[in-house]
Design a protein around this motif. Structure first.
Motif, PDB file in Angstrom:
ATOM      1  N   ILE A 240       7.506  -3.998  49.116  1.00 37.63           N
ATOM      2  CA  ILE A 240       8.614  -3.719  50.028  1.00 37.63           C
ATOM      3  C   ILE A 240       8.139  -2.706  51.056  1.00 37.63           C
ATOM      4  O   ILE A 240       7.708  -1.606  50.688  1.00 37.63           O
ATOM      5  N   GLU A 241       8.176  -3.119  52.313  1.00 38.50           N
ATOM      6  CA  GLU A 241       7.858  -2.193  53.398  1.00 38.50           C
ATOM      7  C   GLU A 241       9.085  -1.317  53.585  1.00 38.50           C
ATOM      8  O   GLU A 241      10.158  -1.814  53.940  1.00 38.50           O
ATOM      9  N   ARG A 242       8.944  -0.029  53.337  1.00 37.52           N
ATOM     10  CA  ARG A 242      10.096   0.859  53.385  1.00 37.52           C
ATOM     11  C   ARG A 242      10.664   0.946  54.791  1.00 37.52           C
ATOM     12  O   ARG A 242       9.936   1.057  55.766  1.00 37.52           O
ATOM     13  N   GLN A 243      11.999   0.863  54.848  1.00 38.07           N
ATOM     14  CA  GLN A 243      12.720   0.973  56.116  1.00 38.07           C
ATOM     15  C   GLN A 243      13.755   2.084  55.950  1.00 38.07           C
ATOM     16  O   GLN A 243      13.379   3.237  55.898  1.00 38.07           O
ATOM     17  N   THR A 244      15.009   1.693  55.802  1.00 37.98           N
ATOM     18  CA  THR A 244      16.047   2.668  55.485  1.00 37.98           C
ATOM     19  C   THR A 244      16.389   2.495  54.014  1.00 37.98           C
ATOM     20  O   THR A 244      16.129   1.439  53.434  1.00 37.98           O
ATOM     21  N   PHE A 245      16.995   3.505  53.428  1.00 32.84           N
ATOM     22  CA  PHE A 245      17.362   3.413  52.015  1.00 32.84           C
ATOM     23  C   PHE A 245      18.269   2.206  51.787  1.00 32.84           C
ATOM     24  O   PHE A 245      18.084   1.456  50.835  1.00 32.84           O
ATOM     25  N   THR A 246      19.226   1.989  52.675  1.00 27.50           N
ATOM     26  CA  THR A 246      20.178   0.883  52.532  1.00 27.50           C
ATOM     27  C   THR A 246      19.465  -0.467  52.551  1.00 27.50           C
ATOM     28  O   THR A 246      19.753  -1.334  51.713  1.00 27.50           O
TER      29      THR A 246
ATOM     30  N   LEU B 212      13.671   9.586  45.075  1.00 19.89           N
ATOM     31  CA  LEU B 212      13.968   8.210  45.466  1.00 19.89           C
ATOM     32  C   LEU B 212      14.274   7.346  44.247  1.00 19.89           C
ATOM     33  O   LEU B 212      15.236   6.575  44.244  1.00 19.89           O
ATOM     34  N   ALA B 213      13.476   7.485  43.200  1.00 22.34           N
ATOM     35  CA  ALA B 213      13.668   6.669  42.001  1.00 22.34           C
ATOM     36  C   ALA B 213      15.029   6.943  41.369  1.00 22.34           C
ATOM     37  O   ALA B 213      15.716   6.015  40.938  1.00 22.34           O
TER      38      ALA B 213
END
Length: 153
Positions: free
Chosen positions: A35-41, A81-82
């Motif tokens: 998963i390429e991190r973007q926004t938390f949502t 984050l986890a």
């Protein structure tokens, strides 16, 4: 005999999250996606889809201890984050020491390809997540106690 399990292994980085899953028997971990991190949502939406597709019961998160076995800055960021992910996904979570899993993953990929050409970072992240999850599965089978966190309701 252990009950069937569906776990997701996570290698959480600043830019990407490697994700692994296991077969229902809890014997073999396999890299699933990165998963390429973007926004938390947006990240949560991708995880919700994976959790639903795989009927995931637990998150297994690699915790990057320092070489001295301490929780450094990056480990604390991973924990933040986890914990948020586990709470939003309403899943229990366990940590496992992930020291050197990315190095091990890169070495395994090089052995599999029998080449030292450029390796995509996402592939390394997936392989590292699989190593993290495999360590957890192996510990689970040997019945050693693990560090468990359940999300706050």
């Amino acid at each position: 005999m252990l009950p069937r399990i569906s776990a997701l292994g996570l290698d959480i980085g600043k830019k990407r999250i490697g994700v692994a899953g296991c077969d229902g028997t809890g014997l073999i971990a396999t890299g699933l996606t990165t998963i390429e991190r973007q926004t938390f949502t947006l990240d949560v939406a991708q995880f919700q889809k994976l959790v639903q597709e795989r009927n995931a019961q637990i998150l297994v998160v690699g915790l990057p201890y320092t070489m001295k076995g301490e929780l450094g800055y990056q480990a604390k960021q991973v924990q933040k984050l986890a914990s948020k992910l586990a709470q939003v996904l309403n899943l229990p979570m366990e940590y496992i020491d992930e020291r050197l899993t990315s190095v091990e993953a890169e070495q395994l990929i090089n052995l599999e390809k029998k080449s030292t050409q450029f390796i995509a970072k996402g592939l390394i992240d997936r392989k590292a997540a699989a190593i993290i999850l495999q360590r957890w599965l192996d510990l689970r089978r040997s019945s050693k106690p693990l560090q468990v966190e359940t999300p706050l309701s």
